[in-house]
Design a protein around this motif. Structure first.
Motif, PDB file in Angstrom:
ATOM      1  N   LEU A   1      28.804  -2.528  -6.367  1.00 24.18           N
ATOM      2  CA  LEU A   1      28.251  -1.710  -4.871  1.00 24.18           C
ATOM      3  C   LEU A   1      26.818  -1.661  -5.111  1.00 24.18           C
TER       4      LEU A   1
ATOM      5  N   PHE B   1      25.333   1.993  -1.511  1.00 23.00           N
ATOM      6  CA  PHE B   1      25.019   3.263  -1.986  1.00 23.00           C
ATOM      7  C   PHE B   1      24.106   4.041  -0.950  1.00 23.00           C
TER       8      PHE B   1
ATOM      9  N   HIS C   1      27.321   9.110  -3.716  1.00 21.51           N
ATOM     10  CA  HIS C   1      28.243   9.381  -5.000  1.00 21.51           C
ATOM     11  C   HIS C   1      29.628   9.402  -4.492  1.00 21.51           C
TER      12      HIS C   1
ATOM     13  N   VAL D   1      31.120   5.784  -4.157  1.00 21.11           N
ATOM     14  CA  VAL D   1      31.322   5.320  -5.454  1.00 21.11           C
ATOM     15  C   VAL D   1      32.700   5.806  -6.078  1.00 21.11           C
TER      16      VAL D   1
ATOM     17  N   ILE E   1      33.146  -0.150 -12.130  1.00 25.20           N
ATOM     18  CA  ILE E   1      32.228  -0.330 -11.167  1.00 25.20           C
ATOM     19  C   ILE E   1      30.835  -0.470 -11.543  1.00 25.20           C
TER      20      ILE E   1
ATOM     21  N   LEU F   1      27.014  -0.814 -10.621  1.00 26.52           N
ATOM     22  CA  LEU F   1      25.970  -0.420  -9.419  1.00 26.52           C
ATOM     23  C   LEU F   1      24.735  -1.164  -9.593  1.00 26.52           C
TER      24      LEU F   1
ATOM     25  N   LEU G   1      28.811   9.095 -12.271  1.00 23.72           N
ATOM     26  CA  LEU G   1      29.412   7.861 -11.798  1.00 23.72           C
ATOM     27  C   LEU G   1      30.146   7.048 -12.527  1.00 23.72           C
TER      28      LEU G   1
ATOM     29  N   PRO H   1      29.296   4.145 -14.214  1.00 24.34           N
ATOM     30  CA  PRO H   1      29.219   2.736 -13.957  1.00 24.34           C
ATOM     31  C   PRO H   1      29.166   2.016 -15.352  1.00 24.34           C
TER      32      PRO H   1
END
Length: 224
Positions: free
Chosen positions: A33, A38, A43, A46, A56, A58, A79, A81
């Motif tokens: 992503l 973003f 958020h 995500v 994920i 980022l 999140l 990531p």
């Protein structure tokens, strides 16, 4: 990692991005992503993609003073990531602070040279020498700063792997044989990048814009 392919889900509509993720999830290893996603979905977006059940990545390419980048890294802990990008050109102190602020489970990797750039572009920004030399310089700096790895094109990954044997290497700008390169200037096939030492293969348009994204993802997976 059983499947090194991360699908770039930089779509303007969240529903479309989530539907695509669900459609191809059996044939990719995670989702990348980027800034477009973003900035559009934040958020919440995500979290929605994370519900699909794959890691994920980022791709935020953070680049600012060390304190600001560290603060940004802390703000995305929630999140969870698997991977986050920063810019190697931000310098050693920025990279050190970014890594110190990241969650233990998050790999922090430094972007060396965008795959949309070539040596003429480097020269226009005041950097002399070859793309390979520039990537190697920044890879050495990222390793010294304690990062997990770097982002580089498939043209440089073999050389960096020799220099940084236990590094984690993300290779974007990949195109299956015979596919249009678009705005990418330094491209290789997914298989070549994997053979040369890539840890993660970032693939976007060859899957996301294919007439049958699931088939396209499956065909790429089969080449690996």
């Amino acid at each position: 990692m059983t499947n090194p392919v991360y699908l770039a889900l930089d779509l303007p509509q969240l529903d479309a991005a989530k539907a695509l993720a669900e459609r191809v999830k059996s044939h990719v290893g995670g989702f990348k992503l980027g800034l477009e996603f973003f900035c559009a979905h934040g958020h919440h977006g995500v979290h929605e993609i994370a519900h699909v059940g794959l890691p994920i990545f980022l791709d935020l390419k953070l680049h600012d003073i060390p304190n600001t980048v560290a603060g940004a890294m802390q703000s995305i802990h929630v999140l969870e990531p698997a991977i986050v990008t920063i810019h190697a050109s931000g310098g050693r102190a920025m990279m050190e602070d970014a890594k110190a602020a990241a969650a233990d489970s998050c790999k922090v990797v430094a972007v060396t040279m965008l795959t949309s750039l070539d040596e003429r572009d480097l020269l226009r920004t005041g950097v002399s020498g070859s793309a390979h030399d520039q990537v190697m310089r920044l890879a050495e700096l990222a390793e010294a700063a304690g990062l997990d790895g770097i982002v580089c094109s498939g043209h440089e990954v073999a050389g960096v792997r020799k220099q940084w044997k236990d590094g984690f290497f993300v290779v974007p700008g990949l195109r299956p044989a015979g596919k249009a390169t678009g705005d990418q200037k330094r491209v290789v096939t997914p298989r070549q990048a994997r053979d040369d030492g890539a840890s993660v293969l970032v693939i976007g348009r060859p899957i996301s814009r294919a007439d049958d994204p699931e088939l396209a993802a499956r065909e790429i997976e089969a080449t690996l």
